[in-house]
Design a protein around this motif. Structure first.
Motif, mmCIF file in Angstrom:
data_model
loop_
_atom_site.group_PDB
_atom_site.id
_atom_site.type_symbol
_atom_site.label_atom_id
_atom_site.label_comp_id
_atom_site.label_asym_id
_atom_site.label_seq_id
_atom_site.Cartn_x
_atom_site.Cartn_y
_atom_site.Cartn_z
ATOM 1 N N ILE A 161 0.821 -1.335 0.017
ATOM 2 C CA ILE A 161 0.032 -0.195 -0.072
ATOM 3 C C ILE A 161 0.769 1.239 0.135
ATOM 4 C CG2 ILE A 161 -1.884 1.293 1.425
ATOM 5 C CD1 ILE A 161 -2.425 -1.520 2.761
ATOM 6 N N ILE A 162 0.603 2.460 -0.650
ATOM 7 C CA ILE A 162 1.267 3.343 -0.741
ATOM 8 C C ILE A 162 0.372 4.505 -0.234
ATOM 9 C CG2 ILE A 162 2.510 5.315 -2.235
ATOM 10 C CD1 ILE A 162 4.272 3.556 -3.117
ATOM 11 N N LEU A 163 0.682 5.295 0.731
ATOM 12 C CA LEU A 163 0.030 6.282 1.394
ATOM 13 C C LEU A 163 0.626 7.742 0.808
ATOM 14 C CD1 LEU A 163 -0.113 4.806 4.792
ATOM 15 C CD2 LEU A 163 -1.718 4.698 3.179
ATOM 16 N N LEU A 164 -0.094 8.734 0.137
ATOM 17 C CA LEU A 164 0.294 9.732 -0.458
ATOM 18 C C LEU A 164 -0.297 10.878 0.182
ATOM 19 C CD1 LEU A 164 -0.728 7.917 -3.616
ATOM 20 C CD2 LEU A 164 1.646 9.024 -3.721
ATOM 21 N N ASP A 165 0.728 11.802 0.573
ATOM 22 C CA ASP A 165 0.127 12.810 1.645
ATOM 23 C C ASP A 165 0.377 14.147 0.901
ATOM 24 O OD1 ASP A 165 -1.319 14.265 3.590
ATOM 25 O OD2 ASP A 165 -0.371 13.432 5.353
ATOM 26 N N GLN A 220 2.872 23.697 -13.637
ATOM 27 C CA GLN A 220 3.353 23.081 -14.915
ATOM 28 C C GLN A 220 4.293 21.520 -14.212
ATOM 29 O OE1 GLN A 220 3.933 23.645 -18.206
ATOM 30 N NE2 GLN A 220 2.527 25.160 -18.129
ATOM 31 N N THR A 221 5.012 21.833 -13.410
ATOM 32 C CA THR A 221 5.706 20.370 -12.964
ATOM 33 C C THR A 221 4.544 19.541 -12.554
ATOM 34 O OG1 THR A 221 7.520 21.905 -12.466
ATOM 35 C CG2 THR A 221 7.439 19.725 -11.358
ATOM 36 N N ARG A 222 3.437 19.984 -11.662
ATOM 37 C CA ARG A 222 2.720 19.158 -11.017
ATOM 38 C C ARG A 222 1.913 18.522 -12.131
ATOM 39 N NH1 ARG A 222 -0.168 21.780 -5.962
ATOM 40 N NH2 ARG A 222 -2.063 20.439 -5.864
ATOM 41 N N LEU A 223 1.279 19.101 -13.281
ATOM 42 C CA LEU A 223 0.687 18.435 -13.911
ATOM 43 C C LEU A 223 1.616 17.110 -14.643
ATOM 44 C CD1 LEU A 223 -0.864 20.857 -16.465
ATOM 45 C CD2 LEU A 223 -2.034 19.532 -14.943
ATOM 46 N N GLN A 224 2.769 17.360 -14.880
ATOM 47 C CA GLN A 224 3.623 16.132 -15.302
ATOM 48 C C GLN A 224 3.797 15.166 -14.305
ATOM 49 O OE1 GLN A 224 5.802 16.271 -18.091
ATOM 50 N NE2 GLN A 224 6.328 14.200 -17.501
ATOM 51 N N VAL A 225 4.085 15.585 -12.926
ATOM 52 C CA VAL A 225 4.370 14.726 -11.993
ATOM 53 C C VAL A 225 3.035 13.832 -11.475
ATOM 54 C CG1 VAL A 225 5.064 14.423 -9.490
ATOM 55 C CG2 VAL A 225 6.313 16.283 -10.950
ATOM 56 N N VAL A 226 1.883 14.608 -11.695
ATOM 57 C CA VAL A 226 0.648 13.641 -11.472
ATOM 58 C C VAL A 226 0.720 12.500 -12.434
ATOM 59 C CG1 VAL A 226 -1.846 13.749 -11.906
ATOM 60 C CG2 VAL A 226 -0.538 15.533 -10.459
ATOM 61 N N GLY A 227 0.889 12.824 -13.612
ATOM 62 C CA GLY A 227 1.070 11.724 -14.950
ATOM 63 C C GLY A 227 1.821 10.805 -14.376
ATOM 64 N N ASP A 228 3.226 11.139 -13.914
ATOM 65 C CA ASP A 228 4.318 10.201 -13.982
ATOM 66 C C ASP A 228 3.936 9.124 -12.575
ATOM 67 O OD1 ASP A 228 5.781 11.423 -15.771
ATOM 68 O OD2 ASP A 228 7.079 12.550 -14.542
ATOM 69 N N VAL A 229 3.426 9.934 -11.708
ATOM 70 C CA VAL A 229 3.212 8.999 -10.507
ATOM 71 C C VAL A 229 1.849 8.036 -10.640
ATOM 72 C CG1 VAL A 229 2.394 9.356 -7.898
ATOM 73 C CG2 VAL A 229 4.215 10.558 -8.787
ATOM 74 N N TYR A 230 1.046 8.610 -11.518
ATOM 75 C CA TYR A 230 -0.115 7.627 -11.874
ATOM 76 C C TYR A 230 0.612 6.465 -12.461
ATOM 77 C CZ TYR A 230 -4.247 6.105 -14.305
ATOM 78 O OH TYR A 230 -5.079 5.223 -14.654
ATOM 79 N N ASN A 231 1.390 6.702 -13.623
ATOM 80 C CA ASN A 231 1.862 5.742 -14.406
ATOM 81 C C ASN A 231 2.632 4.740 -13.546
ATOM 82 O OD1 ASN A 231 1.009 6.500 -16.744
ATOM 83 N ND2 ASN A 231 2.912 7.756 -17.498
ATOM 84 N N MET A 232 3.522 5.118 -12.436
ATOM 85 C CA MET A 232 4.446 4.413 -11.802
ATOM 86 C C MET A 232 3.479 3.529 -10.868
ATOM 87 S SD MET A 232 7.506 7.254 -10.995
ATOM 88 C CE MET A 232 8.523 6.098 -10.031
ATOM 89 N N LEU A 233 2.417 4.274 -10.180
ATOM 90 C CA LEU A 233 1.488 3.331 -9.413
ATOM 91 C C LEU A 233 0.847 2.336 -10.018
ATOM 92 C CD1 LEU A 233 0.072 6.231 -7.184
ATOM 93 C CD2 LEU A 233 1.742 4.535 -6.388
ATOM 94 N N ARG A 234 0.252 2.573 -11.374
ATOM 95 C CA ARG A 234 -0.232 1.580 -12.198
ATOM 96 C C ARG A 234 0.849 0.694 -12.631
ATOM 97 N NH1 ARG A 234 -3.974 2.988 -9.934
ATOM 98 N NH2 ARG A 234 -3.416 0.776 -9.347
ATOM 99 N N GLU A 235 1.758 0.967 -12.990
ATOM 100 C CA GLU A 235 2.538 0.181 -13.613
ATOM 101 C C GLU A 235 3.106 -1.021 -12.522
ATOM 102 O OE1 GLU A 235 5.147 -0.455 -16.294
ATOM 103 O OE2 GLU A 235 3.722 0.188 -17.387
ATOM 104 N N GLU A 236 3.388 -0.666 -11.334
ATOM 105 C CA GLU A 236 3.754 -1.441 -10.135
ATOM 106 C C GLU A 236 2.346 -2.019 -9.413
ATOM 107 O OE1 GLU A 236 6.910 -1.703 -9.949
ATOM 108 O OE2 GLU A 236 7.221 -0.044 -11.585
ATOM 109 N N GLY A 237 1.407 -1.990 -10.141
ATOM 110 C CA GLY A 237 -0.052 -2.437 -9.560
ATOM 111 C C GLY A 237 -0.295 -2.171 -8.090
#
Ligand code: ATP
Ligand code: MG
Length: 254
Positions: free
Chosen positions: A155-159, A168-185
């Motif tokens: 489980i990952i808890l994101l606060d 700008q960075t935020r939009l990018q990072v939201v996408g990156d973190v979403y991908n990482m969480l999904r990829e790693e299941g």
């Protein structure tokens, strides 16, 4: 779907010498394996407290919290990602990534290999020997998430992990973190003040009230399952969901 987190009629009261503060009142919800559930609500309503209960740092005053079917303090299956990445400036990026593994006394070589594979996969190959100050805000967040992932949490808890970043960075990072969480299941609980972010990333969003905190409404966003954040924002349903969450937040009678 197997439930990885369950809250059953959870109440929590903080006790100090002078006072008792009821913070959570009758919180019941569950999070299935692989689900991403958002928590939105007013400042001070109890979002971080809910994450602390999931990680086992605190215990409920009444009711039951289970992670993987066990009391969280007995199973240690969650990892935290905080608002500030909290990378130590005097350690290299790899040194930072290995820090949690060192504390937990995991096999150093195996953890290093896993870290290297994740750095490569997430476009950070070559930054191992550099220091956090040499990275952009977005890269730092990815390094921080890799530091959590090498510990193999279920489980990952994101606060509010993105609130210190510019737009700008935020939009990018939201996408990156979403991908990482999904990829790693991963299964994740994501606290945010930003309704856009919650809809962009989550399968469901719990809208919380304050004093004491209750779940006003669990908003289902499963229609967006598998769709990345940048594409979700373009859907006409996005605005309707935004409106539903905002209205629920503002409605005092719900
Ligand atoms: N250790 C503690 N002792 C006493 N009261 C506490 C403690 N930790 C938190 N509180 C109180 O519990 C309430 C909920 O705090 P919590 O940090 O969970 O809120 P939050 O929703 O995460 O807020 P924010 O959005 O500002 O991060 C607040 O009123 C806070 O003052
Ligand atoms: Mg908080």
């Amino acid at each position: 779907m197997e439930d990885l987190i369950t809250f059953d009629k959870v109440c929590l009261t903080y006790h100090t010498k002078e006072s008792e503060t009821p913070v959570l009142s009758d919180i019941t919800f569950s999070v299935g394996k692989g689900e991403l559930v958002g928590l939105v609500g007013p400042s001070g309503c109890g979002k971080t407290t809910i994450l602390s209960l999931i990680s086992g740092i605190i215990k409920p005053t009444s009711g039951v919290v289970l992670t993987g079917g066990l009391p969280p303090e007995k199973c240690d299956i969650s990892g935290y990602m905080l608002q500030k990445d909290e990378l130590l400036p005097w350690r290299t990026n790899m040194g930072n990534i290995l820090l949690g593994a060192e504390i937990k006394k995991l096999d150093r070589q195996k953890t290093r290999e896993k870290a290297q594979a994740l750095l490569k996969k997430y476009d950070l190959a070559g930054v191992e020997k550099h220091y956090p100050s040499q990275l952009s805000g977005g890269m730092r967040q990815r390094v921080a998430l890799i530091r959590t992932l090498v510990l193999a949490p279920q489980i990952i808890l994101l606060d509010e992990p993105f609130s210190a970043l510019d737009f700008q960075t935020r939009l990018q990072v939201v996408g990156d973190v979403y991908n990482m969480l999904r990829e790693e299941g991963m299964t994740a609980v994501f606290v945010t003040h930003d309704i856009n972010e919650a809809i962009s990333m989550c399968n469901r969003v719990a809208v919380l009230s304050s004093k004491p905190c209750r779940i006003k409404k669990m908003v289902d966003i499963s229609e967006f399952n598998g769709i990345p954040p940048s594409e979700r924002r373009l859907k006409s349903r996005f605005l309707e969901l935004y409106d539903e969450i905002l209205t629920t937040m503002q409605n005092d009678t719900e």
